[in-house]
Write an enzyme that holds these catalytic residues in place. Structure first.
Site, PDB file in Angstrom:
ATOM      1  N   HIS A 307       0.861  -1.196   0.000  1.00 15.56           N
ATOM      2  CA  HIS A 307       0.000   0.000   0.000  1.00 15.56           C
ATOM      3  C   HIS A 307       0.888   1.234   0.000  1.00 15.56           C
ATOM      4  CE1 HIS A 307      -3.208   2.798   1.070  1.00 15.56           C
ATOM      5  NE2 HIS A 307      -4.033   1.837   0.684  1.00 15.56           N
ATOM      6  N   ASP A 364      -7.902  -5.358  -0.067  1.00 17.98           N
ATOM      7  CA  ASP A 364      -8.390  -6.250  -1.139  1.00 17.98           C
ATOM      8  C   ASP A 364      -8.022  -7.707  -0.934  1.00 17.98           C
ATOM      9  OD1 ASP A 364      -7.579  -3.484  -3.119  1.00 17.98           O
ATOM     10  OD2 ASP A 364      -9.615  -4.253  -2.852  1.00 17.98           O
TER      11      ASP A 364
END
Ligand code: SDX
Length: 427
Positions: A307, A364
């Site tokens: 991320h 996700d």
């Protein structure tokens, strides 16, 4: 250097650039006068170090794995609030009281129906069309049915437009799914909650009544809450950028959907499932895929990992992983992919490559396993991300518009050919 200014010695001049500080102690150097005073600009491809705006909507501390909507920890909202209450909080900067919630819920019900003429649009799409492309097209088309949607007028009836988008997009998503499986669409009900209504529209049929499961509704509420906003991510930045040109909200959200569909962004939840399935078909060879992910020459990336902001656990992934176990146990579902995902996480979190780069599971990584357990097909996973992220996009659009619109127009450093005359190259 005073604590309120950064001194910059550049081009033989000493500049004092103001230092600004947010309510959570984040600091930035305000460079808005830099070019005027020095002729220089800054350059920061992909904006790793550049703030685009001030915002009061969401706070993330990537090092500590903190995520709060309007100051409230996302864990508390996921546990004790509904998605609609969270949407209201993001849009209006206050948690709704019972009257406000009732009024918002009525607006959502009132605007849950798709214009009948739009229903026929679905017939024009090829059967295998990806629902994200259908959704982006259909939402853009909303501006032809509700033409007086120029940005400035919208602020007056933002509540109606926000409710219409949050509600009718859910209907569009369910309709797109029904069309893709050749079943008749199921209309929204005035009696169901937001999530129950969606599940009913997705899975009810004239020959097989769908019984809404309260555990699935709770899990879906939680997933939508966890996806509802994430400050200046790629798709929200797209919404703010397109909206700054005074594009109407429907076209702006349509662009946000396109940005979110990318596999590096919201499309990752579908890509994770493809990756887990590949590993399963490959006999569960986790090491092979970890090795591929670490190989700079191999374009393969561990989808659902890493991320830009979180250099610690994504707090959403932690909650979703727990919900995954809870729901699959309640539904008595054994999903081999969950086991593979957990092994992948365990191996990666021990591996120096991932540890050094602070790569952790993101929002996700586990969400697709829950959607699959709900019966939602893989090509609808990113559509679920849209349903969650809509309130966040609209809140950012509203915040940007309310501050007086200034079109977003970054600078660049040109590195192409210097002056070349046509007559010199065309003899
Ligand atoms: C979302 O921004 C948001 O807030 C987004 C989001 C939201 O709510 O809106 O949180 C939703 O988009 C989550 C992210 C979903 N995408 C994925 O899961 C795709 C896989 N992840 C990677 O592509 C990547 O981690 C990104 C895109 C998420 C972040 O990319 P960055 O910040 O540009 O980091 P990078 O690509 O420069 O990577 C830094 C290093 C590189 O290695 P080196 O060049 O330093 O040797 O880490 C490596 C990368 O190769 N790396 C990975 C990796 N992610 C980064 N290596 C293997 N697998 C990965 N997943």
């Amino acid at each position: 250097m005073s604590e309120n200014f950064a001194e910059l010695i550049i081009g033989g001049k000493k500049l004092e650039l103001p230092i600004v500080e947010g309510t959570e102690g984040e600091k930035a150097i305000d460079i808005s006068s830099l070019r005027r005073e020095s002729g220089f600009i800054t350059i920061d491809p992909s904006f790793l170090n550049t703030g685009a705006c001030f915002s009061k909507i969401t706070f993330i501390d990537g090092e500590k794995g903190i995520l709060r909507y309007r100051g409230i920890p996302v864990q508390e909202l996921a546990e004790d609030a509904s998605f609609i209450e969270t949407a209201y909080l993001l849009l209006h900067n206050e948690f709704p009281n019972s009257d406000q919630l009732e009024c918002f819920s009525k607006l959502l019900t009132e605007h849950s129906m798709l214009h009948e003429d739009m229903r026929h649009f679905f017939d024009g799409f090829p059967r295998g069309a990806h629902p994200m492309h259908i959704l982006s097209t259909m939402i853009n088309a909303l501006s032809t049915f509700y033409p007086n949607v120029d940005a400035l007028s919208l602020i007056d009836d933002i509540n109606v437009t926000a409710a219409r988008l949050i509600s009718v997009v859910r209907t569009m998503a369910a309709f797109a799914y029904k069309k893709s499986i050749g079943e008749p669409v199921v209309y929204p009900s005035a009696d169901d909650s937001y999530c129950a209504n969606f599940l009913h529209m997705m899975f009810d049929s004239p020959v097989k009544k769908y019984k809404v499961d309260k555990d699935i509704v709770k899990a879906l509420n939680q997933l939508l809450i966890l996806h509802a906003d994430h400050e200046q991510n790629c798709s929200t930045t797209t919404v703010r950028t397109i909206g700054s040109a005074q594009v109407n909200l429907y076209a702006t959200i349509s662009a946000g959907i396109s940005a979110l569909s990318g596999p590096l962004h919201g499309g990752a939840n579908q890509a994770v499932m493809s990756m887990l399935e590949s590993i399963r078909q490959d006999g569960g060879d986790i090491e092979k895929y970890i090795t591929m992910a670490k190989d700079a020459e191999d374009p393969f990336r561990l989808m659902g990992f890493g991320h830009r902001v979180y250099k610690n656990f994504d707090p959403r992934a932690t909650i979703i992983k727990e919900t995954c176990h809870t729901l699959l146990n309640k539904l008595e579902i054994e999903d081999e992919l969950l086991g593979i995902a957990m092994q992948l996480e365990e191996v990666a979190l021990e591996d120096p490559y991932f540890v050094k780069r602070k790569l952790y599971p993101n929002v996700d990584f586990y969400s697709g396993i829950i959607y699959k357990a709900m019966g939602i097909p893989e090509n609808m996973f990113t559509v679920m991300f849209v349903l969650g992220r809509l309130p966040g996009w609209i809140a950012h659009w509203k915040e940007m518009i309310s501050k007086g619109i200034k079109i977003a127009r970054p600078r660049q450093i040109y590195t192409g050919k210097t002056l070349t005359h046509l007559s010199d190259i065309v003899k």
